[in-house]
Design a protein around this motif. Sequence first.
Motif, mmCIF file in Angstrom:
data_model
loop_
_atom_site.group_PDB
_atom_site.id
_atom_site.type_symbol
_atom_site.label_atom_id
_atom_site.label_comp_id
_atom_site.label_asym_id
_atom_site.label_seq_id
_atom_site.Cartn_x
_atom_site.Cartn_y
_atom_site.Cartn_z
ATOM 1 N N PRO A 1 13.227 34.088 25.669
ATOM 2 C CA PRO A 1 12.660 35.435 25.877
ATOM 3 C C PRO A 1 13.092 36.425 24.807
ATOM 4 O O PRO A 1 12.400 37.407 24.532
ATOM 5 C CB PRO A 1 13.191 35.818 27.259
ATOM 6 C CG PRO A 1 13.418 34.517 27.954
ATOM 7 C CD PRO A 1 13.879 33.587 26.888
ATOM 8 N N GLN A 2 14.248 36.166 24.217
ATOM 9 C CA GLN A 2 14.739 37.046 23.160
ATOM 10 C C GLN A 2 14.139 36.712 21.793
ATOM 11 O O GLN A 2 14.451 37.361 20.791
ATOM 12 C CB GLN A 2 16.270 36.968 23.067
ATOM 13 C CG GLN A 2 17.007 37.527 24.275
ATOM 14 C CD GLN A 2 16.931 36.604 25.478
ATOM 15 O OE1 GLN A 2 16.857 35.382 25.310
ATOM 16 N NE2 GLN A 2 16.919 37.197 26.679
ATOM 17 N N GLY A 3 13.272 35.679 21.745
ATOM 18 C CA GLY A 3 12.628 35.324 20.503
ATOM 19 C C GLY A 3 13.410 34.366 19.640
ATOM 20 O O GLY A 3 13.027 34.103 18.489
ATOM 21 N N GLU A 4 14.484 33.799 20.168
ATOM 22 C CA GLU A 4 15.277 32.850 19.399
ATOM 23 C C GLU A 4 14.742 31.413 19.619
ATOM 24 O O GLU A 4 14.229 31.094 20.688
ATOM 25 C CB GLU A 4 16.744 32.934 19.806
ATOM 26 C CG GLU A 4 17.381 34.287 19.506
ATOM 27 C CD GLU A 4 18.836 34.345 19.963
ATOM 28 O OE1 GLU A 4 19.266 33.380 20.655
ATOM 29 O OE2 GLU A 4 19.519 35.328 19.646
ATOM 30 N N VAL A 5 14.894 30.585 18.596
ATOM 31 C CA VAL A 5 14.423 29.202 18.695
ATOM 32 C C VAL A 5 15.386 28.402 19.572
ATOM 33 O O VAL A 5 16.576 28.284 19.253
ATOM 34 C CB VAL A 5 14.315 28.550 17.299
ATOM 35 C CG1 VAL A 5 13.896 27.090 17.438
ATOM 36 C CG2 VAL A 5 13.324 29.305 16.435
ATOM 37 N N GLU A 6 14.864 27.890 20.680
ATOM 38 C CA GLU A 6 15.684 27.067 21.562
ATOM 39 C C GLU A 6 15.635 25.589 21.151
ATOM 40 O O GLU A 6 16.637 24.882 21.228
ATOM 41 C CB GLU A 6 15.211 27.204 23.007
ATOM 42 C CG GLU A 6 15.461 28.577 23.613
ATOM 43 C CD GLU A 6 15.059 28.631 25.072
ATOM 44 O OE1 GLU A 6 14.266 27.747 25.502
ATOM 45 O OE2 GLU A 6 15.528 29.536 25.791
ATOM 46 N N ALA A 7 14.466 25.142 20.735
ATOM 47 C CA ALA A 7 14.305 23.726 20.372
ATOM 48 C C ALA A 7 12.972 23.557 19.656
ATOM 49 O O ALA A 7 12.154 24.483 19.572
ATOM 50 C CB ALA A 7 14.354 22.836 21.611
#
Length: 576
Positions: free
Chosen positions: A202-208
């Motif tokens: 949700p924060q726009g960071e790449v999770e995978a």
Amino acid sequence: MDGRTNRIINGSNGRHAIKPWYLIPLTILGMGGVFHIQDNWRASMLLPGRVPHWAEALLLLLFATYLLFLLHGLRVKTHLLRQDQEQFSVLYQRLRESERSKSVLLDNLPGMAYRCRLDPSWTMEFVSEGCRNLTGHRPEVFLQNRNLSYADIIHPDHRDAQWDSWSRAVETRQVFQGEYPIITASGEIRWVLEHGQAVYSPQGEVEALEGLVIDITDRVRQEKEARFASRHDMLTGLYNRPYFEEIVEQADKPEQLPLSILIGDFNGLKLVNNALGHGEGDRLLGEVSRILLECCVPPGWVARTGGDEFSILLPRTDGEEAREVLRRIQEACAGYNGQRPAGTSVINLSLGYGTKTFWTESFRDIRKQAEENLYKRKLLEQKSVYSATIASIQATMLERSQETKEHAGRLSKLCLRLGRRFGFSQTQMDDLELFCTLHDIGKIGVDDRILKKPGKLTEEEWVEMRRHPEIGWRIAVSIAELAPVAELILSHHERWDGKGYPRGLAGEDIPLLARILSVVDAYDAMTEDRVYRKALSREEALRELERNAGTQFDPAVVRALVDHVLPEEDAKGGSD
């Protein structure tokens, strides 16, 4: 009043005056407070034996109603719980079925599904079973880089490009698609297509990263083959003419000067194809291609630009260097001819070159200059090329027909003596000599098992053998240099009485040169040993010729051989 009245009146709990079974509904119903003793009058109402029947009935009714309410609520709760349990069971089964379907789907995808971290090792968090077929490794090998990272199996030449492409896709939030080779567990190179995208928090960071990798090796191979076929000559593997023209257009730039072109022409290819077969011609083209590639220094391009024409483009090569390439090619051809297998034809390549030194010059003019130099060489070499090709064809013909070079030599000598006896012109003498050399050229088209059979031929085999004059005629008539003797080749098995083959010609309808060869060939055959019989003596052979004069042989030719040519040969001691 009994003894408890005073206690009740004095403030004791009124429930002591109530019948014990009343306490249960009163307590359950929470009505104990209603019956607190407030004064003497109410106390007297609750003394034992004085509770009205209607009050007892009311209490029992209330108690029964409450119990019914509790039982109904319990049944409702039980029903709802049962429904919840059933719904939970259904949802659980659906979840299990969904997970099973998802697992089956992932396991049967044509490739490897994955979830990994965005790092240079592509650390895998999930790998589907398709990994086995694709990479040859078990899925768990890659999980958390246990034994290998996925980066380890990407071809080293493509690892950096793969990382850069994925980084751009993540940065622009686009779907990634790329093709690259991997190295399988067996060491095999496979091309794969990867299709994937990043998963963001949700924060726009790449999770995978999640995606699918599939094997496209067959498709890449087919595309490579199609691309190769569009650019190369399929017989020699050299570039073809259309692609060579593209190369010329790209190379005709100032930075490529001096730009040289070398053109070669395979002399006598048509003669080889018609006489020895296209298989031999194709083999020689392959040898020429090999020689050109070996002698061409990179960054030169070699192409087959015609049936028997080759071109070499040499960027940054001046005239002197181009001449040196030409010299190396000529030496390589001479080396091949000196060591060529028995019964094969020679390679004779006429070569010419031109060099573009200044940008203002037209490359078309330079190519024309190279072609003019080539044609000059062809004119100078034409006679020697023709002689060398004829000699190699003759060698192949003699080898296949089991005739000897000495036999061919004797035929030529006696036929030429007969030709002089009949007053032939120089042109007729040249045709007669060529005819003697190639009269059995058609045997090239006859099965070796028939040609080399040690015993007598069957009727079916004779039918096949009798085809060789027609085969020889087709070969000769298609080659300008052999066309004058084509009719002679077709007629050399005709008989004076018309019982020969293939056309059944008789008498003087048979060309005189063919009649001469027929007599001389029979005489030489009778006086030489064969597998199936011993040679006849000279006297016996001459008697046989005389006996068949007027039927098989032209009587005038027999008389000339018996009465003049052979006696003259004896008188000269066998010398010409």
